[in-house]
Write a protein that holds these residues in place. Structure first.
Motif, PDB file in Angstrom:
ATOM      1  N   HIS A   7       0.830  -1.210   0.000  1.00 32.36           N
ATOM      2  CA  HIS A   7       0.000   0.000   0.000  1.00 32.36           C
ATOM      3  C   HIS A   7       0.861   1.256   0.000  1.00 32.36           C
ATOM      4  O   HIS A   7       0.622   2.186  -0.788  1.00 32.36           O
ATOM      5  N   PHE A   8       1.877   1.303   0.850  1.00 28.23           N
ATOM      6  CA  PHE A   8       2.724   2.492   0.937  1.00 28.23           C
ATOM      7  C   PHE A   8       3.608   2.648  -0.301  1.00 28.23           C
ATOM      8  O   PHE A   8       3.837   3.767  -0.774  1.00 28.23           O
ATOM      9  N   TYR A   9       4.109   1.531  -0.812  1.00 24.46           N
ATOM     10  CA  TYR A   9       4.934   1.607  -2.014  1.00 24.46           C
ATOM     11  C   TYR A   9       4.125   2.125  -3.210  1.00 24.46           C
ATOM     12  O   TYR A   9       4.653   2.838  -4.078  1.00 24.46           O
ATOM     13  N   LYS A  10       2.851   1.787  -3.271  1.00 27.99           N
ATOM     14  CA  LYS A  10       2.008   2.155  -4.403  1.00 27.99           C
ATOM     15  C   LYS A  10       1.539   3.601  -4.333  1.00 27.99           C
ATOM     16  O   LYS A  10       1.499   4.302  -5.352  1.00 27.99           O
ATOM     17  N   HIS A  11       1.201   4.072  -3.136  1.00 21.48           N
ATOM     18  CA  HIS A  11       0.527   5.363  -3.013  1.00 21.48           C
ATOM     19  C   HIS A  11       1.425   6.517  -2.564  1.00 21.48           C
ATOM     20  O   HIS A  11       1.011   7.677  -2.655  1.00 21.48           O
ATOM     21  N   TYR A  12       2.631   6.228  -2.092  1.00 22.23           N
ATOM     22  CA  TYR A  12       3.486   7.302  -1.586  1.00 22.23           C
ATOM     23  C   TYR A  12       4.856   7.189  -2.239  1.00 22.23           C
ATOM     24  O   TYR A  12       5.659   6.332  -1.879  1.00 22.23           O
ATOM     25  N   LEU A  13       5.073   8.060  -3.226  1.00 22.67           N
ATOM     26  CA  LEU A  13       6.288   8.002  -4.032  1.00 22.67           C
ATOM     27  C   LEU A  13       7.092   9.277  -3.885  1.00 22.67           C
ATOM     28  O   LEU A  13       6.538  10.370  -3.710  1.00 22.67           O
ATOM     29  N   GLY A  14       8.421   9.141  -3.954  1.00 16.57           N
ATOM     30  CA  GLY A  14       9.296  10.295  -3.962  1.00 16.57           C
ATOM     31  C   GLY A  14       9.384  10.879  -5.354  1.00 16.57           C
ATOM     32  O   GLY A  14       8.763  10.393  -6.307  1.00 16.57           O
ATOM     33  N   ARG A  15      10.193  11.904  -5.495  1.00 18.15           N
ATOM     34  CA  ARG A  15      10.286  12.594  -6.785  1.00 18.15           C
ATOM     35  C   ARG A  15      10.736  11.696  -7.934  1.00 18.15           C
ATOM     36  O   ARG A  15      10.214  11.774  -9.031  1.00 18.15           O
ATOM     37  N   PRO A  16      11.732  10.824  -7.736  1.00 22.21           N
ATOM     38  CA  PRO A  16      12.162   9.968  -8.857  1.00 22.21           C
ATOM     39  C   PRO A  16      11.188   8.832  -9.148  1.00 22.21           C
ATOM     40  O   PRO A  16      11.467   7.991  -9.991  1.00 22.21           O
ATOM     41  N   GLY A  17      10.045   8.782  -8.408  1.00 24.76           N
ATOM     42  CA  GLY A  17       9.099   7.700  -8.600  1.00 24.76           C
ATOM     43  C   GLY A  17       9.409   6.483  -7.758  1.00 24.76           C
ATOM     44  O   GLY A  17       8.784   5.430  -7.921  1.00 24.76           O
ATOM     45  N   THR A  18      10.381   6.596  -6.883  1.00 25.80           N
ATOM     46  CA  THR A  18      10.724   5.495  -5.973  1.00 25.80           C
ATOM     47  C   THR A  18       9.878   5.600  -4.708  1.00 25.80           C
ATOM     48  O   THR A  18       9.348   6.665  -4.379  1.00 25.80           O
ATOM     49  N   PRO A  19       9.714   4.504  -3.952  1.00 26.43           N
ATOM     50  CA  PRO A  19       8.913   4.549  -2.724  1.00 26.43           C
ATOM     51  C   PRO A  19       9.428   5.604  -1.753  1.00 26.43           C
ATOM     52  O   PRO A  19      10.630   5.721  -1.515  1.00 26.43           O
ATOM     53  N   LYS A  68      -6.992   5.573   4.863  1.00 23.73           N
ATOM     54  CA  LYS A  68      -6.789   4.863   3.601  1.00 23.73           C
ATOM     55  C   LYS A  68      -6.146   3.496   3.836  1.00 23.73           C
ATOM     56  O   LYS A  68      -6.502   2.511   3.191  1.00 23.73           O
ATOM     57  N   LEU A  69      -5.186   3.452   4.777  1.00 26.54           N
ATOM     58  CA  LEU A  69      -4.525   2.182   5.061  1.00 26.54           C
ATOM     59  C   LEU A  69      -5.500   1.172   5.645  1.00 26.54           C
ATOM     60  O   LEU A  69      -5.536   0.010   5.225  1.00 26.54           O
ATOM     61  N   MET A  70      -6.310   1.589   6.622  1.00 27.53           N
ATOM     62  CA  MET A  70      -7.262   0.668   7.235  1.00 27.53           C
ATOM     63  C   MET A  70      -8.330   0.222   6.227  1.00 27.53           C
ATOM     64  O   MET A  70      -8.784  -0.926   6.257  1.00 27.53           O
ATOM     65  N   THR A  71      -8.727   1.118   5.336  1.00 26.61           N
ATOM     66  CA  THR A  71      -9.678   0.737   4.300  1.00 26.61           C
ATOM     67  C   THR A  71      -9.061  -0.292   3.364  1.00 26.61           C
ATOM     68  O   THR A  71      -9.723  -1.240   2.928  1.00 26.61           O
ATOM     69  N   HIS A  72      -7.766  -0.117   3.078  1.00 30.40           N
ATOM     70  CA  HIS A  72      -7.048  -1.086   2.244  1.00 30.40           C
ATOM     71  C   HIS A  72      -7.029  -2.460   2.908  1.00 30.40           C
ATOM     72  O   HIS A  72      -7.179  -3.487   2.235  1.00 30.40           O
ATOM     73  N   ILE A  73      -6.885  -2.495   4.225  1.00 28.82           N
ATOM     74  CA  ILE A  73      -6.787  -3.775   4.946  1.00 28.82           C
ATOM     75  C   ILE A  73      -8.164  -4.395   5.177  1.00 28.82           C
ATOM     76  O   ILE A  73      -8.364  -5.596   4.953  1.00 28.82           O
ATOM     77  N   PHE A  74      -9.142  -3.579   5.618  1.00 29.12           N
ATOM     78  CA  PHE A  74     -10.443  -4.120   6.022  1.00 29.12           C
ATOM     79  C   PHE A  74     -11.525  -4.002   4.950  1.00 29.12           C
ATOM     80  O   PHE A  74     -12.569  -4.632   5.068  1.00 29.12           O
ATOM     81  N   ARG A  95      -2.789  21.582  12.014  1.00 29.43           N
ATOM     82  CA  ARG A  95      -4.029  21.146  11.365  1.00 29.43           C
ATOM     83  C   ARG A  95      -3.739  20.376  10.083  1.00 29.43           C
ATOM     84  O   ARG A  95      -4.393  19.364   9.785  1.00 29.43           O
ATOM     85  N   LEU A  96      -2.769  20.838   9.303  1.00 31.17           N
ATOM     86  CA  LEU A  96      -2.434  20.137   8.065  1.00 31.17           C
ATOM     87  C   LEU A  96      -1.811  18.776   8.342  1.00 31.17           C
ATOM     88  O   LEU A  96      -2.118  17.792   7.668  1.00 31.17           O
ATOM     89  N   VAL A  97      -0.922  18.708   9.337  1.00 34.76           N
ATOM     90  CA  VAL A  97      -0.294  17.430   9.673  1.00 34.76           C
ATOM     91  C   VAL A  97      -1.340  16.451  10.200  1.00 34.76           C
ATOM     92  O   VAL A  97      -1.349  15.268   9.834  1.00 34.76           O
ATOM     93  N   GLU A  98      -2.213  16.943  11.075  1.00 36.56           N
ATOM     94  CA  GLU A  98      -3.272  16.085  11.613  1.00 36.56           C
ATOM     95  C   GLU A  98      -4.167  15.551  10.499  1.00 36.56           C
ATOM     96  O   GLU A  98      -4.519  14.360  10.475  1.00 36.56           O
ATOM     97  N   PHE A  99      -4.533  16.432   9.558  1.00 36.75           N
ATOM     98  CA  PHE A  99      -5.367  16.003   8.437  1.00 36.75           C
ATOM     99  C   PHE A  99      -4.655  14.947   7.606  1.00 36.75           C
ATOM    100  O   PHE A  99      -5.237  13.918   7.238  1.00 36.75           O
ATOM    101  N   ASN A 100      -3.375  15.183   7.295  1.00 39.78           N
ATOM    102  CA  ASN A 100      -2.598  14.235   6.506  1.00 39.78           C
ATOM    103  C   ASN A 100      -2.493  12.892   7.214  1.00 39.78           C
ATOM    104  O   ASN A 100      -2.682  11.830   6.610  1.00 39.78           O
ATOM    105  N   LEU A 101      -2.210  12.946   8.504  1.00 36.03           N
ATOM    106  CA  LEU A 101      -2.061  11.735   9.312  1.00 36.03           C
ATOM    107  C   LEU A 101      -3.327  10.893   9.292  1.00 36.03           C
ATOM    108  O   LEU A 101      -3.297   9.691   9.015  1.00 36.03           O
ATOM    109  N   LYS A 102      -4.444  11.513   9.579  1.00 36.64           N
ATOM    110  CA  LYS A 102      -5.704  10.769   9.653  1.00 36.64           C
ATOM    111  C   LYS A 102      -6.121  10.260   8.274  1.00 36.64           C
ATOM    112  O   LYS A 102      -6.683   9.161   8.151  1.00 36.64           O
TER     113      LYS A 102
END
Length: 306
Positions: free
Chosen positions: A98-110, A251-257, A239-246
């Motif tokens: 899930h993390f490798y697919k949805h969160y990529l760095g600039r070169p497209g790497t995880p 998304k992760l829990m939805t991916h699992i459950f 507020r932005l960090v909290e929003f990003n975190l949640k």
């Protein structure tokens, strides 16, 4: 500025800090608190009759703090989370995918790197002091932990590696491993279980780049600590960090459950994050805690990046 999350996986053998970066932490489906009960029967047996404990190729001299048992020592090194096709391995791989697919760095790497082979033997400093846990905190008690001696112990959480990984220069990582606590054995507790923990640090640019007119926003201020933020963080950043975190964790829990998951957030307390939250999901008609998380204490982030 950083955010942190951690969740626990129980296996029976028969986790913003706002700096130029932010962090998230989550705890497990059955979170362990400092008020864990003492361990029963054979798990509370006396320590091995020797002046040293031999573990993972190293020798640790015993002292008045030594309380690790032969039964527990026999569990160290099994690394079930790294055994291919084991249920713990399957969960770990599902999260990694899930993390490798949805969160990529600039070169497209995880964006997130994964650490699942760190030694379960840590120093007391790593397990407690580096996380700002007070000397008199109940979680340090011998009744709740497995000590090799006064200086070394079996990690009680994967958070014991946070400081070292941040200090090495990492901005985003997942840490996975077996952890040890002197819990009473029941249907949701066992002295050996597993945790997966995630941390992400944000720069000012990373946090505000998607915000209209965000160039004038700042991560830090000289303010006051409140129930919603640390004294050094601006409310906009928190507020932005909290929003990003949640958002990331939902998304992760939805991916699992699966889709249609009901989620609610509960305010809580951890020594190393503020504000802090626990995530609960509605599972078979009941609310179940699945993880803990929060904005990492800036002091922890600063000490790790000095």
């Amino acid at each position: 500025m950083a955010m942190l999350w951690k969740f626990m996986i129980v296996a029976k053998y028969s986790k913003t800090a706002l700096s130029p970066k932010v962090k998230v932490r989550g705890i497990s489906t059955h979170s362990r608190h400092s008020s864990s009960k003492s361990v029963p029967s054979d798990f509370a047996a006396s320590a091995p009759c020797s002046n040293t404990v031999e573990l993972l190729g190293k020798s640790y001299p015993q002292d008045d703090y030594s309380n690790v048992t032969e039964k527990i020592l026999s569990k160290v090194g099994k690394n079930l989370h790294n055994r291919k096709h084991h249920p713990l391995w399957l969960i770990k791989e599902q999260v990694k995918e899930h993390f490798y697919k949805h969160y990529l760095g600039r070169p497209g790497t995880p964006l997130f790197s994964v650490y699942d082979g760190l030694s379960p033997v840590v120093t007391v400093q790593q397990n407690f002091d580096s996380l700002l846990i007070p000397q008199n905190h109940a979680s340090r008690r011998k009744e709740d932990n497995y000590y090799l001696n006064r200086d070394h112990m079996l990690r009680a959480h994967t958070s014991a590696h946070q400081w070292d990984l941040i200090h090495s220069g990492l901005d985003a990582f997942l840490a996975v491993g077996d952890v040890y606590r002197r819990d009473t054995i029941d249907n949701t507790h066992y002295p050996v279980f597993h945790q997966m923990e995630g941390v992400r640090l944000f720069s000012c640019h990373e946090l505000f780049s998607s915000i209209k007119d965000g160039e004038g926003l700042q991560l830090f201020e000289q303010g006051h600590r409140t129930a919603h933020k640390q004294e050094c963080h601006t409310m906009e950043a928190v507020r932005l960090v909290e929003f990003n975190l949640k958002q990331v964790l939902t998304k992760l829990m939805t991916h699992i459950f699966g889709d249609g998951l009901q989620v609610r957030w509960v305010d809580c307390y951890f020594p190393f994050t503020h504000p802090s939250f626990e995530m609960e999901i509605n599972f078979q008609g009941e609310w179940m805690e699945v993880l803990g998380c929060g904005v990492m204490e800036q002091q922890l982030v600063n000490s790790g990046t000095a």
